[in-house]
Enzyme design. Structure first.
Site, PDB file in Angstrom:
ATOM      1  N   ALA A 108     -20.001  45.979  36.956  1.00 40.43           N
ATOM      2  CA  ALA A 108     -18.892  46.906  37.230  1.00 40.43           C
ATOM      3  C   ALA A 108     -17.766  46.133  37.897  1.00 40.43           C
ATOM      4  O   ALA A 108     -17.943  44.966  38.254  1.00 40.43           O
ATOM      5  CB  ALA A 108     -19.359  48.026  38.158  1.00 40.43           C
ATOM      6  N   LYS A 109     -16.625  46.745  38.040  1.00 40.67           N
ATOM      7  CA  LYS A 109     -15.541  46.149  38.817  1.00 40.67           C
ATOM      8  C   LYS A 109     -14.607  47.253  39.263  1.00 40.67           C
ATOM      9  O   LYS A 109     -14.504  48.286  38.597  1.00 40.67           O
ATOM     10  CB  LYS A 109     -14.754  45.137  37.964  1.00 40.67           C
ATOM     11  CG  LYS A 109     -13.994  44.119  38.778  1.00 40.67           C
ATOM     12  CD  LYS A 109     -14.906  42.998  39.266  1.00 40.67           C
ATOM     13  CE  LYS A 109     -14.174  41.944  40.019  1.00 40.67           C
ATOM     14  NZ  LYS A 109     -15.055  40.794  40.296  1.00 40.67           N
TER      15      LYS A 109
END
Ligand code: NAD
Length: 425
Positions: A108-109
């Site tokens: 994720a980011k």
């Protein structure tokens, strides 16, 4: 518009490398199609009362790319150029990194479109808390665990942990990693990415028959990653001839005084363009990348090595400490020139590996010592390097292609073992 183009390229780059690697693995489209799309993309508005009483609304993002191998994991970046495309690219890269490291996380980011140098500390706290409230339904120690990235640090993670914990009614240290030690952080985490980069630098130099004692190093970026890597290499007695930051670069063919430079930069108002010392020559950022050196370590931002400068790079080895510093066109030029590039999704996994240790320590309510952290980090980094190197030799592909192939294999196998998206009907 220039920024839009740049950002589009970041995600496009990642997908093109992914497609290429999947083909070389002999996968059918449907066997890896899910990896071409994030599982979830969230855009949030972040309204904040500024110190002067005005209301300002920032845009924030959290992209969850893939969770086949475990909870989503990835950093949070504060930058005025951050947009959804960039965050998507970085989220995908986190899935691949965690798979290369063989730790049980997906990718994720997150990001907020803000220039932290233009807001006060109090405003930054309010921006962070409001963003945390907005993404709260989709983060958590079993769901998605943010960590520091560009312009965020342990202090910011502490504010996120506090906001999340207030809503849950009890302390939840495992919701973020990269926290200060006093609230459940891991010893060794702040230096982990830079330390990991140096482990990979030494291993790849050994592989390519380069002698560290007779080699010179240039590093773009003197922040958490580049600064730490420079410090470790300097302490090991290595000759670092050039380093740069956003403002410019400094050079000394006999080796720079890295501790003096790091001390100067520890005051955040300082920058290298203004570093005033008789023993350095000033270079532009563009000159730094093509300076005469043996090992080039881009440790700043994406899209730095491009078709425009790849032909002039004089280094004999590039180790990518930053995420996505090399464009696909530059990569081709390096391959044609026989210049080896150790890819980001292998070279900079140290941070997420020690984040994993931090998460494990939080879940078990215990703390490791520095030796345990650093030794386990080294073991995992060297194992990942060997897995990628073996794939590269077996399939006769570049280290980047090999790293993606290792990652895709592991993620697709996990997906298949869980029944796969096709079995959902
Ligand atoms: P940081 O904010 O601490 O440092 C960034 C450095 O890059 C600073 O020295 C800054 O002056 C310089 N910089 C910024 N823009 C530049 C430009 N246009 N040209 C030249 N230099 C520029 O960030 P960091 O945490 O060290 O991250 C650096 C890179 O490493 C990023 O690509 C990040 O995504 C990646 N990364 C970081 C971690 C981590 O644990 N911090 C982990 C994996 C990857």
């Amino acid at each position: 518009m220039a920024n839009e183009t740049k950002k589009y390229n970041a995600f496009d780059n990642t997908i093109r490398v992914l497609d290429d690697a999947a083909k070389k693995l002999g996968l059918k489209d449907e066997e890896y199609a899910t990896l071409r799309y994030p599982e979830r993309e969230l855009i949030v508005s972040v309204p904040v009362k500024m110190d002067n009483g005005e209301l300002k609304v920032f845009e924030g993002y959290r992209v969850q790319h893939n969770s086949a191998r475990g909870p989503y994991k990835g950093g949070l970046r504060y930058h005025p150029d951050t947009d959804l495309n960039e965050v998507k690219a970085l989220a995908a890269m986190m899935s691949f990194k965690c798979a290369v490291a063989n730790i049980p996380f997906g990718g994720a980011k997150g990001g907020i479109n803000v220039d932290p140098s233009k807001v006060s500390r109090d405003e930054l706290i309010r921006i962070t808390r409001r963003y945390t409230m907005r993404v709260l339904p989709i983060i958590g120690p079993d769901q998605d665990i943010p960590a520091p990235d560009v312009n965020t640090n342990g202090e910011v993670m502490g504010w996120i942990m506090d906001t999340y914990s207030m809503f849950k009614g009890h302390a939840v240290p495992g919701v973020v990693t990269g926290k200060p030690l006093e609230i459940g952080g891991s010893i060794g985490r702040p230096e982990a990415t830079g330390r990991g980069v140096t482990i990979i630098v030494y291993q790849s130099m050994k592989d390519y028959g380069m002698d560290p004692e007779k080699s010179t190093f240039a590093i773009q970026g003197m922040g958490n990653v580049g600064g730490t890597a420079a410090g470790i290499l300097y302490n090991d007695g290595r000759k670092i001839v050039a380093v740069g930051d956003w403002s410019g670069a400094v050079y000394n063919e006999n080796g720079l005084d890295i501790p003096a430079i790091r001390k100067y930069l520890s005051d955040r108002r300082n920058c290298l363009a203004k570093y005033d010392s008789a023993d350095v020559k000033h270079l532009t950022n563009a000159e730094l990348l093509t300076v005469k050196c043996d090992v080039l370590i881009p440790a700043a931002m994406e899209n730095q090595l491009t078709a425009d400068n790849a032909g002039q790079v004089q280094a004999k080895l590039v180790v990518e400490a930053a995420n996505g510093p090399t464009t696909i066109e530059a990569d081709k030029i390096f391959a044609e020139r026989g210049l080896p590039v150790v890819p980001d999704i292998l070279a900079n996994i140290g941070g997420v590996v020690v984040s994993y240790f931090e998460w494990v320590q939080n879940i078990q309510s215990m703390a490791w010592d520095l030796d345990q952290v650093n030794e386990t980090l080294k073991k995992i980094m060297l194992r990942a390097y060997a897995d990628v190197k073996n794939m590269s030799v077996d399939k006769k592909v570049t280290m980047r292609e090999a790293a993606y192939m290792v990652a895709i294999n592991r993620i697709c196998t996990a997906g298949k073992l869980r029944g796969g998206p096709i079995s959902m009907g």
